[in-house]
Design an enzyme around this catalytic site. Structure first.
Site, mmCIF file in Angstrom:
data_model
loop_
_atom_site.group_PDB
_atom_site.id
_atom_site.type_symbol
_atom_site.label_atom_id
_atom_site.label_comp_id
_atom_site.label_asym_id
_atom_site.label_seq_id
_atom_site.Cartn_x
_atom_site.Cartn_y
_atom_site.Cartn_z
ATOM 1 N N GLY A 1 38.149 -29.289 -16.541
ATOM 2 C CA GLY A 1 39.231 -29.185 -15.561
ATOM 3 C C GLY A 1 38.936 -28.075 -14.585
ATOM 4 O O GLY A 1 38.083 -27.222 -14.857
ATOM 5 N N CYS B 1 33.675 -28.048 -21.517
ATOM 6 C CA CYS B 1 33.838 -27.191 -20.337
ATOM 7 C C CYS B 1 35.178 -26.443 -20.397
ATOM 8 O O CYS B 1 35.368 -25.614 -21.283
ATOM 9 C CB CYS B 1 33.684 -28.047 -19.071
ATOM 10 S SG CYS B 1 33.482 -27.058 -17.598
ATOM 11 N N TYR B 2 36.116 -26.756 -19.507
ATOM 12 C CA TYR B 2 37.434 -26.108 -19.586
ATOM 13 C C TYR B 2 38.013 -26.267 -20.990
ATOM 14 O O TYR B 2 38.640 -25.355 -21.532
ATOM 15 C CB TYR B 2 38.378 -26.736 -18.556
ATOM 16 C CG TYR B 2 39.798 -26.197 -18.590
ATOM 17 C CD1 TYR B 2 40.164 -25.094 -17.827
ATOM 18 C CD2 TYR B 2 40.777 -26.806 -19.380
ATOM 19 C CE1 TYR B 2 41.466 -24.602 -17.861
ATOM 20 C CE2 TYR B 2 42.073 -26.321 -19.427
ATOM 21 C CZ TYR B 2 42.415 -25.225 -18.656
ATOM 22 O OH TYR B 2 43.700 -24.739 -18.694
ATOM 23 N N HIS C 1 28.525 -30.752 -19.821
ATOM 24 C CA HIS C 1 29.232 -32.041 -19.801
ATOM 25 C C HIS C 1 28.370 -33.128 -20.447
ATOM 26 O O HIS C 1 27.522 -33.713 -19.777
ATOM 27 C CB HIS C 1 29.542 -32.437 -18.344
ATOM 28 C CG HIS C 1 30.635 -31.623 -17.751
ATOM 29 N ND1 HIS C 1 31.959 -31.960 -17.876
ATOM 30 C CD2 HIS C 1 30.599 -30.475 -17.045
ATOM 31 C CE1 HIS C 1 32.713 -31.053 -17.269
ATOM 32 N NE2 HIS C 1 31.910 -30.137 -16.753
ATOM 33 N N GLU D 1 29.127 -36.075 -21.167
ATOM 34 C CA GLU D 1 29.467 -37.424 -20.687
ATOM 35 C C GLU D 1 28.698 -37.812 -19.430
ATOM 36 O O GLU D 1 28.634 -38.990 -19.071
ATOM 37 C CB GLU D 1 30.990 -37.511 -20.426
ATOM 38 C CG GLU D 1 31.526 -36.729 -19.226
ATOM 39 C CD GLU D 1 31.762 -35.241 -19.510
ATOM 40 O OE1 GLU D 1 31.193 -34.709 -20.475
ATOM 41 O OE2 GLU D 1 32.503 -34.607 -18.731
ATOM 42 N N SER E 1 42.180 -65.132 -9.060
ATOM 43 C CA SER E 1 41.494 -64.938 -7.786
ATOM 44 C C SER E 1 40.052 -65.435 -7.859
ATOM 45 O O SER E 1 39.389 -65.573 -6.838
ATOM 46 C CB SER E 1 41.484 -63.452 -7.430
ATOM 47 O OG SER E 1 40.636 -62.766 -8.329
ATOM 48 N N GLY E 2 39.575 -65.656 -9.083
ATOM 49 C CA GLY E 2 38.165 -66.006 -9.239
ATOM 50 C C GLY E 2 37.318 -64.759 -9.457
ATOM 51 O O GLY E 2 36.141 -64.849 -9.756
ATOM 52 N N GLY E 3 37.935 -63.587 -9.318
ATOM 53 C CA GLY E 3 37.237 -62.331 -9.615
ATOM 54 C C GLY E 3 37.095 -62.181 -11.126
ATOM 55 O O GLY E 3 37.693 -62.941 -11.897
ATOM 56 N N VAL E 4 36.307 -61.168 -11.529
ATOM 57 C CA VAL E 4 35.993 -61.036 -12.951
ATOM 58 C C VAL E 4 37.254 -60.837 -13.804
ATOM 59 O O VAL E 4 37.454 -61.514 -14.816
ATOM 60 C CB VAL E 4 35.026 -59.839 -13.172
ATOM 61 C CG1 VAL E 4 34.709 -59.665 -14.638
ATOM 62 C CG2 VAL E 4 33.761 -60.039 -12.370
ATOM 63 N N ASP E 5 38.127 -59.927 -13.370
ATOM 64 C CA ASP E 5 39.256 -59.567 -14.236
ATOM 65 C C ASP E 5 40.217 -60.731 -14.436
ATOM 66 O O ASP E 5 40.597 -61.046 -15.562
ATOM 67 C CB ASP E 5 40.014 -58.356 -13.662
ATOM 68 C CG ASP E 5 39.097 -57.167 -13.459
ATOM 69 O OD1 ASP E 5 38.021 -57.155 -14.076
ATOM 70 O OD2 ASP E 5 39.447 -56.266 -12.680
ATOM 71 N N SER E 6 40.631 -61.359 -13.336
ATOM 72 C CA SER E 6 41.609 -62.435 -13.525
ATOM 73 C C SER E 6 40.962 -63.642 -14.198
ATOM 74 O O SER E 6 41.618 -64.375 -14.932
ATOM 75 C CB SER E 6 42.291 -62.817 -12.206
ATOM 76 O OG SER E 6 41.389 -63.398 -11.317
ATOM 77 N N SER E 7 39.671 -63.851 -13.982
ATOM 78 C CA SER E 7 39.003 -64.970 -14.656
ATOM 79 C C SER E 7 38.965 -64.752 -16.169
ATOM 80 O O SER E 7 39.272 -65.653 -16.946
ATOM 81 C CB SER E 7 37.573 -65.135 -14.160
ATOM 82 O OG SER E 7 37.565 -65.355 -12.776
ATOM 83 N N LYS F 1 35.702 -51.872 -17.172
ATOM 84 C CA LYS F 1 35.085 -53.035 -16.530
ATOM 85 C C LYS F 1 33.924 -53.623 -17.353
ATOM 86 O O LYS F 1 33.827 -54.844 -17.509
ATOM 87 C CB LYS F 1 34.568 -52.605 -15.146
ATOM 88 C CG LYS F 1 34.183 -53.746 -14.252
ATOM 89 C CD LYS F 1 35.407 -54.349 -13.624
ATOM 90 C CE LYS F 1 35.091 -55.398 -12.616
ATOM 91 N NZ LYS F 1 36.320 -55.819 -11.927
#
Ligand code: XMP
Length: 513
Positions: free
Chosen positions: A55, A82-83, A169, A171, A223-229, A369
């Site tokens: 942070g 870190c913080y 860090h 990550e 929509s045909g996008g990844v998430d809604s598909s 994602k």
């Protein structure tokens, strides 16, 4: 199924999501929560471990974010980054001060490999440092486990109490053995077994969707996008005919995209979905006529989308559940984020107000994602679809600068199709985060076949990015650019110039509006 859980407490660091993603890459489920989460709530979640993020604050300043030091008495291992590490020192009566020299960037760190956190890590390892404060004195009962020439306590631990602090860090990719450190924390220290796998997620989601929906009916904007598909196929697997998917073609899709979406999800496709395609192109063009302001254009597209969707929903009648393809970064950002609004909300439309539904289902709301993609593969969705590059909800509307007209849509669709074809042909698509053509609002003088032209300039863009929050312009091979440019100018009427966008994000954004 109840998975093992690691909780990340967010103290305002820029890498909070990244920590959770890295933990999940170790097959351990991980959630991000605000640092102020009450201890009771933490206890209820029964986590196997807790991670404090970094942070921007100084722990010793009065209004800095802190949690109760009772957290260390819960018998749950804690890792402070870190913080977060400084906070451990501060809360347990060590000393945190401004360092004589701040450290920023890749730094060689000497680590004590006898520590369970550093098991299997090289004794001298490159880590990403970014701090101006440091731990000047570790709390009683702690031993130092790593150091750099200017940071004498770059790591500390109290193994008995299961408390670990690390100034670097782990990550961030630049910390070469960071994944190992996080894996050591979740497996060696927290005792996780690694039960977070996408096949199990898909199975348990199907079960819980079935229980929730019962005999009810659900509606999804596809929509045909990844998430809604992925959300659509997952829902359909769970409740079959009880789901209806509405696909609104707003006339701002890529060339042939409407038909492609219909071919996959429509009656001829393999998924057996209740699929409704609404051809609303003209309606959108009419609403957008004359509008040049980017934010207004986005708003018009978003609102019209909702209106069309609502009308369709009304025809279907009362539905019990409205399904959204919300994913975890949206949840984190809307819950914790305080960042400035650069562009109006990314999800086209938001929620319809006049659709009669009782409840929202967001089957992907806990997934990143890459996990959505893996769930998609588990569900048998083809790789080509699952690994599609992102496409903005307002579509080509944000890739046409200035007023949107059907003619401009035609130009950008054709130019974009050629550009994509050339990139595919060169075999470099998989190396790029996102690439597309946009239509500038600039016209300039040219000369084609001895005739003066005064036509549009198309801009080509290709970026390298993994998170889409930052990006750099890709150095595309000159012959690919040359081939695409010459084909665009020759094959797309109304274009006489092609430009390549060399800007990163920041200072630019990926899309043009
Ligand atoms: P920017 O242009 O903000 O874009 O750098 C970052 C990523 O988000 C996508 N994007 C959108 N996605 N609705 C979406 O679903 C939107 O309105 C939208 N605007 C931008 C963009 O394509 C890039 O991947």
């Amino acid at each position: 199924m109840e998975s093992e859980k690691i909780i990340v407490l967010d103290f305002g660091g820029q890498y909070n999501q990244l920590i959770a993603r890295r933990v999940r890459e170790c097959n351990v489920y991980c959630e991000v929560h605000p640092y102020s989460m009450p201890l009771e709530a933490i206890k209820e979640m029964n986590p196997k471990g807790i991670i404090f993020t970094g942070g921007p604050n100084s722990v010793y300043k009065e209004d800095s974010p802190r949690c109760s030091k009772e957290i260390f008495n819960m018998g749950i291992p804690v890792l402070g980054i870190c913080y977060g590490a400084q906070l451990i020192a501060y809360l347990l009566d060590g000393k945190v001060e401004t360092a004589p020299v701040s450290e920023y960037g890749k730094t060689e760190v000497e680590v004590d490999t006898r520590s369970r956190l550093y098991e299997g890590v090289s004794p001298k390892t490159i880590c990403w440092m970014s701090h101006t404060d440091y731990i000047a004195q570790a709390p009683e009962g702690f031993r130092t486990t790593s150091r750099t020439p200017v940071c004498p306590i770059a790591g500390m631990e109290n193994e008995e109490r299961g408390i670990y602090g690390i100034q670097a860090h782990p990550e961030v990719m630049h910390t070469v053995e960071g994944a190992r450190m996080l894996s050591n924390f979740v497996y060696n220290i927290c005792g996780c077994s690694g039960d977070w796998k996408m096949d199990a997620f898909v199975e348990s989601s199907i079960q819980s969707i079935r229980e929730k929906v019962g005999n009810g009916r659900a509606l999804l904007a596809l929509s045909g996008g990844v998430d809604s598909s992925v959300a659509g196929v997952l829902m359909a697997r769970a409740i079959g005919e009880q789901l209806t998917c509405v696909f609104v073609d707003h006339g701002l899709l890529r060339k042939n995209e409407g038909d492609e979406v219909e071919a996959v999800f429509g009656p001829e496709g393999p998924y057996n979905l209740n699929f409704i395609r609404v051809n609303a192109q003209e309606r959108f063009y009419k609403k957008l006529a004359g509008e040049t302001d980017p934010e207004q254009k986005r708003k018009i597209i978003g609102e019209e989308f909702i209106r069309v969707f609502e009308e369709e929903a009304k025809k279907i009648g009362a539905v019990d559940f409205f399904v959204q393809g919300t994913i975890y970064p949206d949840v984190i950002e809307s819950g914790l984020g305080k960042s400035a609004v650069i562009k109006s909300h990314h999800n086209v439309g938001g929620l319809p107000e006049h659709v009669d539904f009782k409840e929202i289902i967001e089957p992907l709301r806990m997934l990143f994602k890459d996990e959505v993609r893996r769930a998609g593969l588990e569900l048998g969705i083809p790789e080509k679809l699952v690994y599609r590059q992102p496409f903005p909800g307002p579509g080509l509307g944000v890739r046409i600068i200035g007023e949107i007209t059907p003619e401009k849509v035609r130009i950008v669709q054709n130019a974009d199709a050629i550009y994509r074809e050339e990139i595919d042909r060169a075999g470099i698509a998989k190396d790029l985060g996102q690439y597309f053509a946009a239509l500038t609002n600039m016209r300039s003088v040219g000369c084609m076949g001895d005739v003066r032209t005064y036509d549009y300039a198309v801009a080509l863009r290709a970026v390298l990015t993994s998170d889409f929050m930052t990006a750099e312009a890709a150095k595309l091979p000159w012959d690919v650019l040359g081939k695409a440019s010459s084909r665009i100018v020759n094959e797309v009427k109304g274009v006489n110039r092609v430009l390549y966008d060399c800007t990163g994000k920041p200072p630019a954004t990926i899309e043009f509006e």
